[in-house]
Write a protein that holds these residues in place. Sequence first.
Motif, PDB file in Angstrom:
ATOM      1  N   ILE A   1      -8.655  -5.469  -4.129  1.00 29.81           N
ATOM      2  CA  ILE A   1      -8.479  -4.973  -5.678  1.00 29.81           C
ATOM      3  C   ILE A   1      -6.564  -5.311  -5.722  1.00 29.81           C
ATOM      4  O   ILE A   1      -5.768  -5.374  -4.837  1.00 29.81           O
ATOM      5  CB  ILE A   1      -8.468  -3.396  -5.817  1.00 29.81           C
TER       6      ILE A   1
ATOM      7  N   LEU B   1      -0.997  -2.195  -7.435  1.00 32.65           N
ATOM      8  CA  LEU B   1      -0.667  -1.516  -8.600  1.00 32.65           C
ATOM      9  C   LEU B   1       0.623  -2.016  -9.176  1.00 32.65           C
ATOM     10  O   LEU B   1       1.573  -2.266  -8.460  1.00 32.65           O
ATOM     11  CB  LEU B   1      -0.373  -0.257  -8.444  1.00 32.65           C
TER      12      LEU B   1
ATOM     13  N   CYS C   1     -12.060   7.061   3.167  1.00 34.01           N
ATOM     14  CA  CYS C   1     -12.065   6.513   1.733  1.00 34.01           C
ATOM     15  C   CYS C   1     -12.117   7.645   0.778  1.00 34.01           C
ATOM     16  O   CYS C   1     -11.795   7.622  -0.448  1.00 34.01           O
ATOM     17  CB  CYS C   1     -13.136   5.586   1.650  1.00 34.01           C
TER      18      CYS C   1
ATOM     19  N   HIS D   1       0.813  -1.204  -0.049  1.00 36.89           N
ATOM     20  CA  HIS D   1       0.101  -0.101   0.180  1.00 36.89           C
ATOM     21  C   HIS D   1       0.854   1.400   0.205  1.00 36.89           C
ATOM     22  O   HIS D   1       0.347   2.479  -0.256  1.00 36.89           O
ATOM     23  CB  HIS D   1      -0.842  -0.035   1.365  1.00 36.89           C
TER      24      HIS D   1
ATOM     25  N   ASP E   1       0.387   3.388  -2.986  1.00 39.93           N
ATOM     26  CA  ASP E   1      -1.113   3.229  -3.745  1.00 39.93           C
ATOM     27  C   ASP E   1      -1.662   4.325  -3.496  1.00 39.93           C
ATOM     28  O   ASP E   1      -2.390   4.801  -2.604  1.00 39.93           O
ATOM     29  CB  ASP E   1      -1.452   2.043  -3.203  1.00 39.93           C
ATOM     30  N   PRO E   2      -2.067   5.472  -4.556  1.00 40.03           N
ATOM     31  CA  PRO E   2      -2.956   6.686  -4.459  1.00 40.03           C
ATOM     32  C   PRO E   2      -4.324   6.053  -4.163  1.00 40.03           C
ATOM     33  O   PRO E   2      -5.071   7.064  -4.063  1.00 40.03           O
ATOM     34  CB  PRO E   2      -2.639   7.317  -5.810  1.00 40.03           C
ATOM     35  N   ARG E   3      -4.667   5.063  -4.428  1.00 38.26           N
ATOM     36  CA  ARG E   3      -6.356   4.453  -4.475  1.00 38.26           C
ATOM     37  C   ARG E   3      -6.876   4.659  -3.125  1.00 38.26           C
ATOM     38  O   ARG E   3      -6.116   4.477  -2.068  1.00 38.26           O
ATOM     39  CB  ARG E   3      -6.552   3.209  -5.111  1.00 38.26           C
ATOM     40  N   PRO E   4      -8.215   4.875  -2.882  1.00 35.91           N
ATOM     41  CA  PRO E   4      -8.656   4.602  -1.494  1.00 35.91           C
ATOM     42  C   PRO E   4      -8.738   3.338  -1.088  1.00 35.91           C
ATOM     43  O   PRO E   4      -8.843   2.232  -1.873  1.00 35.91           O
ATOM     44  CB  PRO E   4      -9.963   5.142  -1.712  1.00 35.91           C
TER      45      PRO E   4
ATOM     46  N   SER F   1      -5.704   8.257   0.611  1.00 35.87           N
ATOM     47  CA  SER F   1      -5.049   7.246  -0.267  1.00 35.87           C
ATOM     48  C   SER F   1      -4.649   6.235   0.625  1.00 35.87           C
ATOM     49  O   SER F   1      -4.448   6.350   2.066  1.00 35.87           O
ATOM     50  CB  SER F   1      -3.957   7.535  -1.024  1.00 35.87           C
ATOM     51  N   ARG F   2      -4.560   4.997   0.097  1.00 38.90           N
ATOM     52  CA  ARG F   2      -4.137   3.726   0.871  1.00 38.90           C
ATOM     53  C   ARG F   2      -2.493   4.090   1.532  1.00 38.90           C
ATOM     54  O   ARG F   2      -2.076   3.888   2.396  1.00 38.90           O
ATOM     55  CB  ARG F   2      -4.007   2.742  -0.051  1.00 38.90           C
TER      56      ARG F   2
ATOM     57  N   ASP G   1     -11.637   1.815  -0.286  1.00 39.82           N
ATOM     58  CA  ASP G   1     -12.799   1.250  -0.921  1.00 39.82           C
ATOM     59  C   ASP G   1     -13.465   2.321  -1.803  1.00 39.82           C
ATOM     60  O   ASP G   1     -13.816   3.249  -1.202  1.00 39.82           O
ATOM     61  CB  ASP G   1     -13.729   0.751   0.045  1.00 39.82           C
ATOM     62  N   ALA G   2     -13.357   2.304  -3.207  1.00 38.84           N
ATOM     63  CA  ALA G   2     -13.871   3.379  -3.986  1.00 38.84           C
ATOM     64  C   ALA G   2     -15.284   3.485  -3.973  1.00 38.84           C
ATOM     65  O   ALA G   2     -15.777   4.769  -4.288  1.00 38.84           O
ATOM     66  CB  ALA G   2     -13.537   3.054  -5.505  1.00 38.84           C
TER      67      ALA G   2
END
Length: 376
Positions: free
Chosen positions: A373, A376, A310, A294, A297-300, A314-315, A302-303
């Motif tokens: 998910i 990346l 969230c 993580h 990882d720029p993603r939340p 970011s993660r 849980d999108a």
Amino acid sequence: MSDRFSFSVAATDGRARTGTIQTPRGDIRTPAFMPVGTAATVKAMLPESVAATGADILLGNTYHLMLRPGAERVSRLGGLHRFMNWQRPILTDSGGFQVMSLAGLRKLTEEGVTFASHVDGSKHFLSPETSMEIQRQLGSDIVMAFDECPALPATEEEVAKSMRMSMRWAQRSRDAFGDRPGHALFGIMQGGVTRELREESAEALKAIGFEGYAIGGLAVGEGQEAMFGVLDYAPGFLPQDKPRYLMGVGKPDDIVGAVQRGVDMMDCVLPSRSGRTGQAWTRRGQVNIKNARHADDPRPLDAECTCPACTGYSRAYLHHVFRSGEMISGMLLTWHNLHYFQELMQGMRDAIAGGRLDAFVADFHAQRAGGDIAPL
């Protein structure tokens, strides 16, 4: 808003029910998940933040509050609701479970339990009568009868003996509780994993008469299969027109399985405890934010989630603040977990009302089976 305590079932789907518990302090939508506010606080959360996740009711711990700061002090300061700034309903447990699991040297007799505090070693005595008085001083809306939780594994003979004493204590709890309009007393079914003992316990409780009924002595290490085995019949022994509360449960799949089997209320420290140790519960299962995957990882988390963790972070950030020991880590992850648990309850309430619980549960398990998910 009602000035009395009542329960109504609005819809059923199989054995699952959705409805409303009415209390003078507000309605509790069922099935309900109750966050645990052990020492008059849900750790890492403001009360208004807990309310924002969708919680209608909190749980407080009689054992912890009687030791610190003391029930008399809470009473002098206006009761637990004012003390902790939570104006919605509060359920307090009886202290029995904590005495059995946390306290030091203890002596159990028919009268009650003498024990040494885990805080400072001081000696205390807890009985059905003293538990009722302490919970009255705290001012909780739902009071639990005082019972003994036998440590498992135990022989059937030991479980039976313990259950029958708990039923005698249930009568003493009812007598000591007295007439308190707007407040409710729940009896607690015991009997381990033995159907006949569970039925005997339920009959004893119904003869006494309570505003609600709890299923105790589960989620204490017997495993999900054994727990579900008991829940396949135990709720059916209890009155249809009263709420059923499964104590100390649990993980999301435990909760879903319990609701399918007719349970209306649950509580667990899991969302807040997990949040403080870097574990996030999501619709795709558990995420361990401390893992190195993580870090970039720029993603939340849980999108699809609308909680602050969230929608704003970011993660990578959550990984960083956890690794750095920053307080905001526990705050954000606890908020996320409580939000997820309440979202799950709302999803089940809607599914039961719409007669589509089976499809909801199938989707719940399918999403979890898919896993997190991909990195990346």
